[in-house]
Write an enzyme that holds these catalytic residues in place. Structure first.
Site, PDB file in Angstrom:
ATOM      1  N   ASP A 128     -22.728  10.604 -99.494  1.00 32.74           N
ATOM      2  CA  ASP A 128     -21.369  11.263 -99.720  1.00 32.74           C
ATOM      3  C   ASP A 128     -21.485  12.477-100.809  1.00 32.74           C
ATOM      4  O   ASP A 128     -22.218  12.057-101.704  1.00 32.74           O
ATOM      5  CB  ASP A 128     -20.627  10.008-100.324  1.00 32.74           C
ATOM      6  N   GLU A 182     -16.452  14.306 -96.029  1.00 27.21           N
ATOM      7  CA  GLU A 182     -17.614  14.885 -96.658  1.00 27.21           C
ATOM      8  C   GLU A 182     -18.787  13.648 -96.765  1.00 27.21           C
ATOM      9  O   GLU A 182     -19.690  13.682 -97.465  1.00 27.21           O
ATOM     10  CB  GLU A 182     -17.558  15.197 -98.153  1.00 27.21           C
TER      11      GLU A 182
END
Length: 430
Positions: free
Chosen positions: A293, A336
């Site tokens: 992430d 993301e």
């Protein structure tokens, strides 16, 4: 030397003109390209029967070595970029047109005319036209077989050489030209008395033509032709059946990817991930999951705009793909958030995660902001025997990486999971 140079120049001119017509097919119509192909078919057969030049390795006809080889490559291009209903039109049209010429004109009608001599006293050579006509029918019959063979080879090689486009095209063209040379020379030998030197000279010349045309075709596809995925219309013959399978596989591959990064998307992660876990359980081979992430991604969008955020996501995807091994799969599973399914044991997967984290940090060294990522790692074991369990554990460790400062990789503390995974693997093997 001069003859070799002229043959090469003829190949370049032929290819350049034909692909120019093909490139502008949306504006001027594909019929222009197909008609040009048909006109050159007559010329190539004429030259193949009467026009030869001497080369160091034998006798060569520009009609056979250059024009026919180029036509076969043009048909392959037509197959690759259009549907099967299109690629069969020039092939069947040439075959039926030549048969019509023999059946209606040469055999039945021309011979009934009372021919008037020309002012200089010349009369038409019907015998030569007969010979040419039968050669054209035989050559076009071979062309139908050649077209089927080159499509079969091109698709078959696609399973192992999909990324090696030049090799795939070259092998397909070279094999089919070898078959065609044997078939056409046999007819030429019995009809026109062609010597064996014509066979070997023609074969060497066709191999050189295969190399030349394949290189030019790859360059054209890379730099000039628009990349797209098309579906054929209907399934009525072998050409459409073959094209349908190729286009269908391309479409499945295309729709299984994220539009921004080109990575496999969440749907593929759910399907491929579960299959990978089950395969790991059956074979006792290690399988680890890394969830990666981007840290503070929202602030990047807020400060620099969403366009800059998209560039960051693309850059992360590029680094992940470069770091991944041949058997690893990389996915974009959220905004993301990325995932990597890796055939590594837990301790090695953690090191792999660290290398990815470091590479991403280094890739942003010259940008306007620092780019860091956090990652959680889990491995298939006795307690993680489905994708949901594997994902939940990796996600839990990702949360821990975020809550303890970010820019870090978290796996099983103390390597206990690695030991458990190894012990489970050994017991499964026993």
């Amino acid at each position: 030397m001069l003859n070799s140079f002229l043959l090469l120049a003829e190949a370049v001119v032929y290819f350049s003109v034909m692909v120019t017509l093909f490139r502008f097919r949306k504006r001027i119509g594909l019929g222009v390209f197909v008609c040009a192909l048909g006109v050159m078919h007559f010329l190539e057969t004429y030259l193949a029967s009467v026009f030869y030049v001497a080369l160091p390795f034998g006798m060569v006809s520009p009609g056979s070595a250059v024009l026919f080889s180029g036509k076969l490559v043009m048909l392959l291009l037509l197959y690759m970029k259009e549907d099967a209903a299109t690629v069969r039109q020039p092939i069947y049209g040439l075959l039926l047109g030549n048969a019509l010429m023999i059946g209606l004109v040469l055999v039945l009608l021309l011979r009934l005319h009372a021919v008037a001599p020309l002012p200089d006293g010349r009369l038409p050579d019907i015998g030569f036209i007969d010979e040419m006509g039968w050669l054209m029918v035989w050559g076009t019959t071979l062309l139908v077989i050649d077209a089927i063979l080159i499509i079969l080879l091109y698709e078959k090689l696609g399973r192992t050489l999909r990324k090696a486009r030049f090799v795939r095209i070259l092998v397909s063209v070279a094999c089919v030209l070898t078959f065609d040379q044997a078939g056409f020379f046999t007819a030429l030998h019995f009809v026109a008395g062609a010597p064996i030197a014509v066979f070997f000279g023609g074969w060497f010349a066709k191999m050189a033509a295969a190399l030349t045309f394949s290189a030019m075709l790859v360059a054209y596809l890379k730099w000039f032709e628009v990349r797209d995925v098309q579906m054929p219309r209907g399934l009525t013959d072998i050409f459409e059946t073959l094209t349908y399978r190729e286009r269908y596989e391309a479409l499945v591959e295309h729709v299984g990817r994220d539009g921004l990064t080109g990575l496999l998307h969440r749907g593929r992660f759910d399907a491929d991930g579960e299959a990978a876990v089950q395969a790991s359980l059956r074979t006792a081979r290690p399988l680890s999951l890394l969830i990666v992430d981007v840290d503070h991604f929202k602030s990047i969008n807020d400060r620099f705009g969403h366009a800059e955020g998209d560039k960051v996501l693309k850059a992360v995807a590029t680094v992940l793909c470069e770091a991944a091994g041949a058997e690893d799969q990389v996915f974009r599973i959220g905004g993301e958030e990325f995932a990597i399914l890796s055939s590594r044991p837990h301790s090695v997967a953690r090191l792999f995660g660290e290398s990815v984290r470091t590479a991403l940090k280094a890739s942003a060294a010259t940008s306007r902001f620092e780019l860091t990522v956090s990652a959680g790692v889990s491995t298939v074991s006795e307690t993680t025997q489905c994708l949901a369990d594997l994902f939940a554990l990796a996600d839990q460790r990702l949360y821990k990486a975020k809550s303890t400062g970010r820019d870090r990789v978290v796996g099983e503390p103390g390597g206990h999971e690695a030991d458990a995974a190894i012990a489970w693997t050994r017991s499964a093997q026993i």
